[in-house]
Structures are given as structure tokens and as C-alpha cells.
Design a protein around this motif. Structure first.
Motif, PDB file in Angstrom:
ATOM      1  N   LEU A   1      -0.691  19.142   3.447  1.00  0.00           N
ATOM      2  CA  LEU A   1      -1.889  18.807   2.686  1.00  0.00           C
ATOM      3  C   LEU A   1      -2.561  17.603   3.330  1.00  0.00           C
ATOM      4  O   LEU A   1      -1.939  16.857   4.082  1.00  0.00           O
ATOM      5  N   GLY A   2      -3.842  17.435   3.030  1.00  0.00           N
ATOM      6  CA  GLY A   2      -4.593  16.357   3.643  1.00  0.00           C
ATOM      7  C   GLY A   2      -4.324  15.016   2.991  1.00  0.00           C
ATOM      8  O   GLY A   2      -3.805  14.949   1.863  1.00  0.00           O
ATOM      9  N   PRO A   3      -4.681  13.920   3.644  1.00  0.00           N
ATOM     10  CA  PRO A   3      -4.426  12.588   3.093  1.00  0.00           C
ATOM     11  C   PRO A   3      -5.213  12.312   1.824  1.00  0.00           C
ATOM     12  O   PRO A   3      -4.753  11.563   0.957  1.00  0.00           O
ATOM     13  N   ILE A   4      -6.401  12.895   1.676  1.00  0.00           N
ATOM     14  CA  ILE A   4      -7.175  12.669   0.466  1.00  0.00           C
ATOM     15  C   ILE A   4      -6.473  13.297  -0.736  1.00  0.00           C
ATOM     16  O   ILE A   4      -6.369  12.693  -1.810  1.00  0.00           O
ATOM     17  N   THR A   5      -5.961  14.523  -0.556  1.00  0.00           N
ATOM     18  CA  THR A   5      -5.187  15.162  -1.633  1.00  0.00           C
ATOM     19  C   THR A   5      -3.926  14.361  -1.929  1.00  0.00           C
ATOM     20  O   THR A   5      -3.562  14.158  -3.096  1.00  0.00           O
ATOM     21  N   PHE A   6      -3.263  13.887  -0.879  1.00  0.00           N
ATOM     22  CA  PHE A   6      -2.063  13.082  -1.054  1.00  0.00           C
ATOM     23  C   PHE A   6      -2.381  11.815  -1.857  1.00  0.00           C
ATOM     24  O   PHE A   6      -1.656  11.471  -2.805  1.00  0.00           O
ATOM     25  N   LEU A   7      -3.445  11.123  -1.499  1.00  0.00           N
ATOM     26  CA  LEU A   7      -3.822   9.899  -2.212  1.00  0.00           C
ATOM     27  C   LEU A   7      -4.224  10.203  -3.658  1.00  0.00           C
ATOM     28  O   LEU A   7      -3.952   9.410  -4.563  1.00  0.00           O
ATOM     29  N   ARG A   8      -4.858  11.355  -3.872  1.00  0.00           N
ATOM     30  CA  ARG A   8      -5.196  11.737  -5.236  1.00  0.00           C
ATOM     31  C   ARG A   8      -3.938  11.923  -6.068  1.00  0.00           C
ATOM     32  O   ARG A   8      -3.856  11.475  -7.215  1.00  0.00           O
ATOM     33  N   HIS A   9      -2.934  12.582  -5.492  1.00  0.00           N
ATOM     34  CA  HIS A   9      -1.676  12.764  -6.209  1.00  0.00           C
ATOM     35  C   HIS A   9      -1.007  11.426  -6.501  1.00  0.00           C
ATOM     36  O   HIS A   9      -0.413  11.229  -7.576  1.00  0.00           O
ATOM     37  N   LYS A  10      -1.097  10.493  -5.554  1.00  0.00           N
ATOM     38  CA  LYS A  10      -0.530   9.163  -5.784  1.00  0.00           C
ATOM     39  C   LYS A  10      -1.240   8.477  -6.952  1.00  0.00           C
ATOM     40  O   LYS A  10      -0.598   7.832  -7.799  1.00  0.00           O
ATOM     41  N   ARG A  11      -2.556   8.600  -6.996  1.00  0.00           N
ATOM     42  CA  ARG A  11      -3.305   7.984  -8.085  1.00  0.00           C
ATOM     43  C   ARG A  11      -2.986   8.650  -9.418  1.00  0.00           C
ATOM     44  O   ARG A  11      -2.874   7.979 -10.451  1.00  0.00           O
ATOM     45  N   LEU A  12      -2.842   9.978  -9.405  1.00  0.00           N
ATOM     46  CA  LEU A  12      -2.482  10.684 -10.633  1.00  0.00           C
ATOM     47  C   LEU A  12      -1.110  10.248 -11.133  1.00  0.00           C
ATOM     48  O   LEU A  12      -0.894  10.064 -12.342  1.00  0.00           O
ATOM     49  N   CYS A  13      -0.184  10.055 -10.202  1.00  0.00           N
ATOM     50  CA  CYS A  13       1.151   9.598 -10.591  1.00  0.00           C
ATOM     51  C   CYS A  13       1.093   8.178 -11.157  1.00  0.00           C
ATOM     52  O   CYS A  13       1.801   7.846 -12.122  1.00  0.00           O
ATOM     53  N   ALA A  14       0.244   7.339 -10.560  1.00  0.00           N
ATOM     54  CA  ALA A  14       0.088   5.977 -11.074  1.00  0.00           C
ATOM     55  C   ALA A  14      -0.493   6.005 -12.482  1.00  0.00           C
ATOM     56  O   ALA A  14      -0.041   5.250 -13.370  1.00  0.00           O
ATOM     57  N   ILE A  15      -1.474   6.869 -12.718  1.00  0.00           N
ATOM     58  CA  ILE A  15      -2.072   6.988 -14.051  1.00  0.00           C
ATOM     59  C   ILE A  15      -1.037   7.489 -15.046  1.00  0.00           C
ATOM     60  O   ILE A  15      -0.949   6.995 -16.181  1.00  0.00           O
ATOM     61  N   HIS A  16      -0.235   8.459 -14.635  1.00  0.00           N
ATOM     62  CA  HIS A  16       0.815   8.982 -15.512  1.00  0.00           C
ATOM     63  C   HIS A  16       1.758   7.860 -15.937  1.00  0.00           C
ATOM     64  O   HIS A  16       2.137   7.745 -17.117  1.00  0.00           O
TER      65      HIS A  16
END
Length: 336
Positions: free
Chosen positions: A254-269
Motif C-alpha cells: 500500500l502507498g505511504p498516504i494510505t499507511f499514514l491514514r491508517h496511523k492517524r485512524l489508529c491514533a484517533i481510536h
């Protein structure tokens, strides 16, 4: 040093209101088209950096005064008729480079909307570090025009008004880290056309994909839960976006933008899981972590965690209620 985000918007009933079409710059304006002038103007300020978005209902001519010592990068958002800047014909999502202390002449022959960022020329070194053709201030000293690719034009012209709308709702509550993220997001939205137009970089062999992804992990470990923009990572590691994309697809699929989005989603969780419903809202947490559209954010969140953000936030409150109530067994003992 704290750099709050300031957002101002107003309606315009005459062309004179466009004199400050770009925050910090003085622009001479003359109405060309016949009819009652109607328009709007919004400014976002983050320190010395600004984003301006304007729209108007009739044709006008704009002339930038050459005493402005800042770099201006403009994007045409939409137009009902022909638009020219200097000798360049503009289409929606096209980008124009206006170097410091340079005169500018723009002709809008009908109703139009534009966006422009204004920044110190020295800032491009840090904002585009990792992109050698853009991080050199000398690269921005020539008038230039970049034609938008049709595959990105709609998203590019839609994103900037959305950013202003969301920041206006939360400007007073955003942290320094969130302000820096949104500054980078604005720059990215305006300059994405330039990035897309540049030919592939061929500076030599690529670093090991696994090693590069590991360096990204190491850097994200130091940033905690704050949102991190892809341009920040490229600047820290001194790599281009194309290099980063290839490395992430090779290693993670997966691309870095998707990866960073997942990181942000995990942080929000994590934040929602540890917060009480009465102390925060999902909207506040989402904007702090770099999400504009709540509907799209909720879709991403549910796709990743198979629950809605409100469910994660509500769980803490439900748990607190359960813990505050004595059990049936405790009630029986209390009544004896």
C-alpha cells in the motif's frame, strides 16, 4: 512558539473588496464584465503563511503590485469563461507561480474562483525538502504555469474550500502540531499539480525499500499521536515522494498516504477509547488528526475497525456507568 490558525470569511458586493484578494498582498482590480458584482473571500493565516480563496460573478482584471516580497502560488478553481495570466491560458486546477516582487496581470472574462498561497521564499527549502527540484528557492524565481492532469483536477479544486470550511469551525481548538499538518496539507493541495507535472527523478539507485520503511517507522515513533504529513516525512528523510511510494508498495503493498491514514485512524481510536463522551467530540478529534470530511472519515474508520467512531467514544462512558453502579450482589449485601 504557538502559531494559531485564523480563518476569516466575508461576502463581497463590489470589485473593490478584491483589493486584498491574496492576504498580505495589494491587488489592483477593475471590473470588466457587466452586471452586479457578487463574490466571497476567505483567508486562512498560519503565522506568515496564508491561503486565500475568492469567487466573483463577473469578469475582472487583477494586477498584483510588484512591491510584494513573498512567493505566491495560485490555482484556478473554476471559470465560466476564458482566464489568462500573463500569456498563460488557465484551466481549472492549473497552477501559476508568481515570484516575489513580480508584477502580475490576470484577466477573468467571466465568473470565476481561485485559490492562492503566499509564503516566504525561504520556506520552500523546508516544505519541499526531499524534492530537489522544488526545495531550491531559485526554482521559484521564474513565472511559470503548470497544466493540471484531468485525473486530479476535480479533487484538487474541491479540497481547498473544504479545508477552509472545516478549519473555520475548529480554528481556536487546533494544536500547533495540527496547525503545521494543515499548513502542509494546504501546500500539498495547491502544489500537487506541479508534483504531478514533473518528470520522474533519476538521481541514482534507490535506498533499500525495507530500510526506508523502517526509517519511516522510526520517525513516526518519535512523533507520538500527532498527525504527520507525507511532505514532513520526505523532508526528514530527504527522499522524493515517488521513492517513498515505491518503497511502501514493495514492502507493505500500500502507498505511504494510505499507511499514514491508517496511523492517524489508529491514533484517533486510541484517543476516543480513552476519552469520556462529555469531554470531547468525534469531530474535534478528527480535525486534530487531519480529517476534513466527517462522512469520509467515518467510512475509513468503520472499514478499518468495523465500528463507528461514536461507538468507540461511547464505550468509555458506558464502562464508567457500569462501574459506578453497584452490582446486584452488592445491593443484596447492602440491604441486609
Amino acid at each position: 512558539m504557538r502559531r494559531p490558525i485564523l480563518v476569516n470569511s466575508c461576502s463581497l458586493d463590489s470589485f473593490e473588496g478584491l483589493h486584498h484578494a491574496i492576504q498580505g498582498s495589494h491587488v489592483e482590480v477593475m471590473q470588466l464584465g457587466r452586471g452586479k458584482f457578487r463574490g466571497s473571500l476567505s483567508h486562512v493565516g498560519i503565522g506568515d503563511f496564508s491561503l486565500s480563496i475568492g469567487s466573483f460573478s463577473v469578469g475582472v482584471r487583477t494586477q498584483r503590485v510588484p512591491t510584494d516580497d513573498k512567493l505566491v502560488v495560485g490555482m484556478l478553481l473554476n471559470a465560466e469563461d476564458r482566464v489568462t495570466h500573463w500569456s498563460f491560458d488557465m484551466r481549472p486546477a492549473d497552477v501559476l507561480i508568481m515570484p516575489p516582487s513580480t508584477e502580475h496581470d490576470g484577466i477573468f472574462r467571466g465568473a470565476s474562483a481561485y485559490a492562492a498561497i503566499r509564503l516566504d521564499l525561504a520556506e520552500v527549502t523546508s516544505l519541499f525538502k526531499g524534492e530537489p527540484r522544488l526545495s531550491d528557492p531559485a526554482a521559484w524565481l521564474t513565472k511559470n504555469h503548470y497544466r493540471a492532469d484531468t485525473s486530479i483536477s476535480v479533487a484538487a479544486t474541491r479540497r481547498l474550500p473544504l479545508i477552509i470550511s472545516r478549519l473555520a469551525q475548529h480554528q481556536g481548538a487546533l494544536s500547533d502540531a495540527a496547525a503545521d499538518f494543515w499548513k502542509r496539507s494546504i501546500v500539498d493541495a495547491v502544489t500537487g499539480t506541479i508534483m504531478h507535472a514533473l518528470p520522474p527523478d533519476s538521481r541514482g539507485p534507490l535506498p533499500s525499500a525495507t530500510q526506508l520503511v523502517g526509517k519511516v517507522d522510526d520517525y513516526l515513533e518519535t512523533t507520538g499521536l500527532r498527525p504527520v504529513h507525507i511532505s514532513e516525512i520526505c523532508a526528514h528523510l530527504n527522499v522524493t515522494r515517488r521513492t517513498l511510494h515505491r518503497a511502501f508498495f514493495d514492502v507493505l503493498g500500500l502507498g505511504p498516504i494510505t499507511f499514514l491514514r491508517h496511523k492517524r485512524l489508529c491514533a484517533i481510536h486510541s484517543v476516543l477509547r480513552e476519552s469520556n463522551p462529555g469531554s470531547v467530540t468525534v469531530s474535534e478529534v478528527a480535525i486534530q488528526h487531519g480529517f476534513i470530511e466527517l462522512g469520509r472519515f467515518s467510512h475509513y474508520y468503520h472499514s478499518l475497525f468495523e465500528e463507528h467512531p461514536s461507538e468507540t467514544l461511547g464505550r468509555r462512558g458506558a464502562q464508567a456507568n457500569r462501574e459506578s453502579k453497584p452490582s446486584g450482589r452488592a445491593l443484596r449485601f447492602a440491604s441486609l
